[in-house]
Design an enzyme around this catalytic site. Sequence first.
Site, short mmCIF file in Angstrom:
data_model
loop_
_atom_site.label_atom_id
_atom_site.label_comp_id
_atom_site.label_asym_id
_atom_site.label_seq_id
_atom_site.Cartn_x
_atom_site.Cartn_y
_atom_site.Cartn_z
N PHE A 262 -10.48 19.16 -24.62
CA PHE A 262 -10.93 17.77 -24.67
C PHE A 262 -12.16 17.66 -23.76
O PHE A 262 -12.29 18.43 -22.80
CB PHE A 262 -9.81 16.80 -24.24
CG PHE A 262 -10.27 15.39 -24.34
CD1 PHE A 262 -10.53 14.82 -25.58
CD2 PHE A 262 -10.52 14.62 -23.21
CE1 PHE A 262 -11.03 13.53 -25.68
CE2 PHE A 262 -11.01 13.33 -23.31
CZ PHE A 262 -11.26 12.78 -24.55
N THR A 263 -13.04 16.70 -24.05
CA THR A 263 -14.34 16.64 -23.35
C THR A 263 -14.20 16.64 -21.82
O THR A 263 -14.79 17.48 -21.14
CB THR A 263 -15.12 15.39 -23.79
OG1 THR A 263 -14.25 14.25 -23.65
CG2 THR A 263 -15.58 15.48 -25.23
N ASP B 53 -1.11 18.46 -21.59
CA ASP B 53 -1.80 17.18 -21.61
C ASP B 53 -1.03 16.28 -22.57
O ASP B 53 -1.06 16.47 -23.79
CB ASP B 53 -3.25 17.37 -22.07
CG ASP B 53 -4.03 16.05 -22.10
OD1 ASP B 53 -3.39 14.97 -22.07
OD2 ASP B 53 -5.27 16.09 -22.16
N LYS C 157 -3.44 5.69 -22.73
CA LYS C 157 -2.95 6.00 -24.07
C LYS C 157 -1.43 6.01 -24.07
O LYS C 157 -0.80 5.13 -24.64
CB LYS C 157 -3.49 7.36 -24.51
CG LYS C 157 -5.00 7.36 -24.68
CD LYS C 157 -5.53 8.71 -25.10
CE LYS C 157 -7.04 8.67 -25.26
NZ LYS C 157 -7.48 8.74 -26.63
N ARG D 197 -17.45 12.27 -32.75
CA ARG D 197 -16.73 13.41 -32.18
C ARG D 197 -17.29 14.65 -32.86
O ARG D 197 -16.71 15.20 -33.77
CB ARG D 197 -15.22 13.29 -32.41
CG ARG D 197 -14.55 12.13 -31.74
CD ARG D 197 -14.16 12.32 -30.29
NE ARG D 197 -15.22 12.31 -29.32
CZ ARG D 197 -15.03 12.10 -28.01
NH1 ARG D 197 -13.83 11.86 -27.54
NH2 ARG D 197 -16.03 12.16 -27.17
N PHE E 122 -22.74 12.15 -24.54
CA PHE E 122 -22.38 11.18 -25.58
C PHE E 122 -22.10 9.80 -25.01
O PHE E 122 -22.21 8.80 -25.71
CB PHE E 122 -21.17 11.67 -26.40
CG PHE E 122 -19.93 11.87 -25.58
CD1 PHE E 122 -19.68 13.07 -24.93
CD2 PHE E 122 -18.99 10.85 -25.45
CE1 PHE E 122 -18.54 13.25 -24.16
CE2 PHE E 122 -17.84 11.03 -24.69
CZ PHE E 122 -17.62 12.23 -24.04
N TYR F 4 0.83 -1.21 0.00
CA TYR F 4 0.00 0.00 0.00
C TYR F 4 0.87 1.25 0.00
O TYR F 4 0.65 2.18 -0.77
CB TYR F 4 -0.91 -0.02 1.24
CG TYR F 4 -1.91 1.09 1.28
CD1 TYR F 4 -3.19 0.90 0.76
CD2 TYR F 4 -1.60 2.33 1.84
CE1 TYR F 4 -4.13 1.93 0.79
CE2 TYR F 4 -2.52 3.36 1.86
CZ TYR F 4 -3.79 3.15 1.35
OH TYR F 4 -4.71 4.17 1.38
N1 F0G Z 1 -6.82 14.02 -22.42
C1 F0G Z 1 -6.88 13.53 -23.66
C2 F0G Z 1 -6.19 14.25 -24.77
C3 F0G Z 1 -7.59 12.35 -23.91
O1 F0G Z 1 -7.63 11.87 -25.15
C4 F0G Z 1 -8.23 11.68 -22.83
C5 F0G Z 1 -9.02 10.48 -23.05
C6 F0G Z 1 -8.12 12.23 -21.54
C7 F0G Z 1 -7.41 13.40 -21.38
C8 F0G Z 1 -8.76 11.57 -20.37
O2 F0G Z 1 -8.06 10.41 -20.06
O3 F0G Z 1 -9.71 8.53 -20.42
O4 F0G Z 1 -7.66 8.20 -19.03
O5 F0G Z 1 -9.51 9.60 -18.21
N2 F0G Z 1 -9.46 10.15 -24.18
C9 F0G Z 1 -10.25 8.94 -24.44
C10 F0G Z 1 -10.60 8.86 -25.91
C11 F0G Z 1 -11.44 8.77 -23.57
O6 F0G Z 1 -11.26 7.89 -26.28
O7 F0G Z 1 -10.19 9.70 -26.71
P1 F0G Z 1 -8.77 9.11 -19.40
#
Ligand code: F0G
Length: 483
Positions: free
Chosen positions: A132-133, A223, A266, A389, A455, A80
């Site tokens: 980003f979303t 990012d 990623k 998208r 979405f 831990y």
């Molecule tokens: N920033 C970027 C540029 C991303 O593409 C994503 C995730 C995140 C932050 C958030 O990261 O999913 O680990 O919480 N993109 C995914 C996609 C969801 O399908 O493009 P996460």
Amino acid sequence: MTNIQFFSGEQIPVEMHKVKILQKLHLPPLDERLAAIASAGYNTFLLNNSQVFLDMLTDSGTNAMSDHQLAAMMVADDSYAGSATFTRLEETCGKIFHKDHFIPAHQGRACEHLLAQLLVRPGQLVPMNYHFTTTKAHIVRMGGVVVELPHEEALDPESTCPFKGNMDVEALRRLLEDKGAENIAFVRMEAGTNLIGGQPFSLANLEAVHHLCREFGVLLVLDASLLADNLYFIKVREEACRDMSIGEIVGRIAQSSDVIYFSARKLGCARGGGICTSEGKVAAGLKEMLPLFEGFLTYGGMSVREMEALRVGLEETLDEDMISQGPLFIAYMVEELQKRGVPVVTPPGGLGCHLDARRFLDHVPQNHYPAGALAAALYIVSGIRGMERGTMSEQRHPDGTEPLADMELLRLALPRRVFTLSQVKYAVDRIAWLYENRGLVEGLEFVEEPETLRFFLGRLAPIGDWPARLGRALQESLAYSTL
Ligand code: F0G
């Protein structure tokens, strides 16, 4: 980086790995696909993966791991607090990103949550090359306001600009002068800008943005979730960087970023995430919040096995053979579709191939979600799952009005080291068929619409009975009798 020129003159991307472990795929027959997409509310997020043939929804957590990553998982130190696995990962992050602190988190949006909570005050602005979303949702949740300052060609789907992810530096200067540094929470640069087609920024642009941030005393947050693809593009498209190693390019990027966060779903072909910084106050603030939201400082919500896989995955990211695979396969797919007249985002970016749904379905108005309809239609005709998208990925304004997205894209992600060239060719063939028959596809409307990130869980219905008509046309076409 391997893109072999064959005797025929054709450029073929060649896999620089071999298949060791496989997962059997299943292409459900057309009637099952029609039923599956209907019960998923015409939202590809709500399909079960067992109903999908080629899952091109995302590259998040779906990249193939290497033998070295799997081997490393077996030597993880389960504890831990004070895990040796964490120490190894911290050292690797320090070596690659040259920052004093590494703060682990369970995934990218957890990093965004922590950073927004720490750095954003109500009314403050967050300028960025593009949002980003999940990033935007976390900033807005804290009362912040996202200001998009993209390059002038960023939103032009048909472009030859090599760095559409660049920030408009002059616009940033004007904003900093007009609003004053105290009203800016931080400046955010996103590598491999996701929502505009995986488009990179150049090293020169990042350095110019950082220079301005220094001048005004504002933090630059990077990012780095899609950094691997962006590194490849800097190496091959930026004249001044041709002779630099990937490690040197990362070093220069790190020098120009005060805080670096990433989704390890990623970057590093694993799962999890983390934040690297040498800003002592920021690190201290994050470390205080970590046990409350993520977990203890030495795991932050990740399993130790994931952390070992991430450590090796990050090291592999410095390998040019490794990082070229995604972009080369994507470029092949984009170019093959272009040859067939299919509207795609150019130049080819990272993450995946992006179909321009506005041009593909130019008879479907934006408030009928052409990109969402195209995602449903492609699943029906091929069993391929992509991701909308576009306007569906936007959130309604507080007064209920619906902002129309700058771009309407169907993203077909190519997770790293997962698909073979023949699978890419299958996708190209089915997309070309759908393009020939595009007149059959109409729009969608929401029947269940969540307020936040609609979405993901929203359910829709087709406007008219176009899915059935599309299915009949497919059956009548003789191209694939078994489909
Ligand atoms: N920033 C970027 C540029 C991303 O593409 C994503 C995730 C995140 C932050 C958030 O990261 O999913 O680990 O919480 N993109 C995914 C996609 C969801 O399908 O493009 P996460």
